[in-house]
Design an enzyme around this catalytic site. Sequence first.
Site, PDB file in Angstrom:
ATOM      1  CG  ASP A   1      15.772  87.745 -23.517  1.00 28.39           C
ATOM      2  OD1 ASP A   1      16.747  88.523 -23.602  1.00 28.39           O
ATOM      3  OD2 ASP A   1      15.530  86.873 -24.376  1.00 28.39           O
ATOM      4  CD  GLU A   2      14.176  89.963 -27.571  1.00 27.97           C
ATOM      5  OE1 GLU A   2      14.362  91.173 -27.821  1.00 27.97           O
ATOM      6  OE2 GLU A   2      14.492  89.052 -28.349  1.00 27.97           O
TER       7      GLU A   2
ATOM      8  CG  HIS B   1      29.476 100.660 -42.410  1.00 32.65           C
ATOM      9  ND1 HIS B   1      30.552 100.036 -41.812  1.00 32.65           N
ATOM     10  CD2 HIS B   1      29.779 100.792 -43.728  1.00 32.65           C
ATOM     11  CE1 HIS B   1      31.475  99.786 -42.755  1.00 32.65           C
ATOM     12  NE2 HIS B   1      31.022 100.237 -43.913  1.00 32.65           N
TER      13      HIS B   1
HETATM   14 ZN   LIG Z   1      31.027  99.630 -39.838  1.00 34.46          ZN
END
Ligand SMILES: [Zn+2]
Length: 193
Positions: A80-81, A180
């Site tokens: 994990d990670e 975004h």
């Molecule tokens: Zn977006």
Amino acid sequence: MANLHFHYGVMSSSKSAALIINAYNFHRNGTAVEVIKPSFDNRFGIQKIVSRIGLECEANAMPSLEKYTANPNTNVILVDEVQFFTESDIDKLVHIADQQNKIVMCYGLMVDSNEKIFPASRRLIEVGAKLHRMDSTCQINGCMKLATHHLRFDGTGRVIRAGDQFALGDSNYKSVCRAHYNELYHNIKQKTK
Ligand SMILES: [Zn+2]
């Protein structure tokens, strides 16, 4: 079948849940599994992996894989990670997969909140790990695009641009789409129809 895998995705793309479910299923069919994760304070010890939907399992936490040896009876190692390990740790996993005949399945992030790839993630690509992308959608109000980036926010909601790659936790992070990200990080506005 590939013996070295990299399941990557943004935060909140269910990576830990997938790891825990995989560990559970391997246990059930008699496959010997080890779960490991990085620790951040030079200590070795048992810790838990906890997913956001409440699943959890135990994991061996270790600061580096330099001294790690897999149990001879282990068939599968789940990591994990993985982005928080080093490139030489990845080379150790390659050795374990190829020389000790284990299946190694890594889970982690590809890029940080400055759109830079983590060294361990790059190393996994370089050594030919089989790539599996875990998809999730952008967390900005109602956007349905694929989340591929992270934005890091300070307490006042401002985007942090020169962030610390090794910061823990994700309460100040959002997983967002590329458009975004470019809008909020680079101030490049999306075209609207
Ligand atoms: Zn977006």
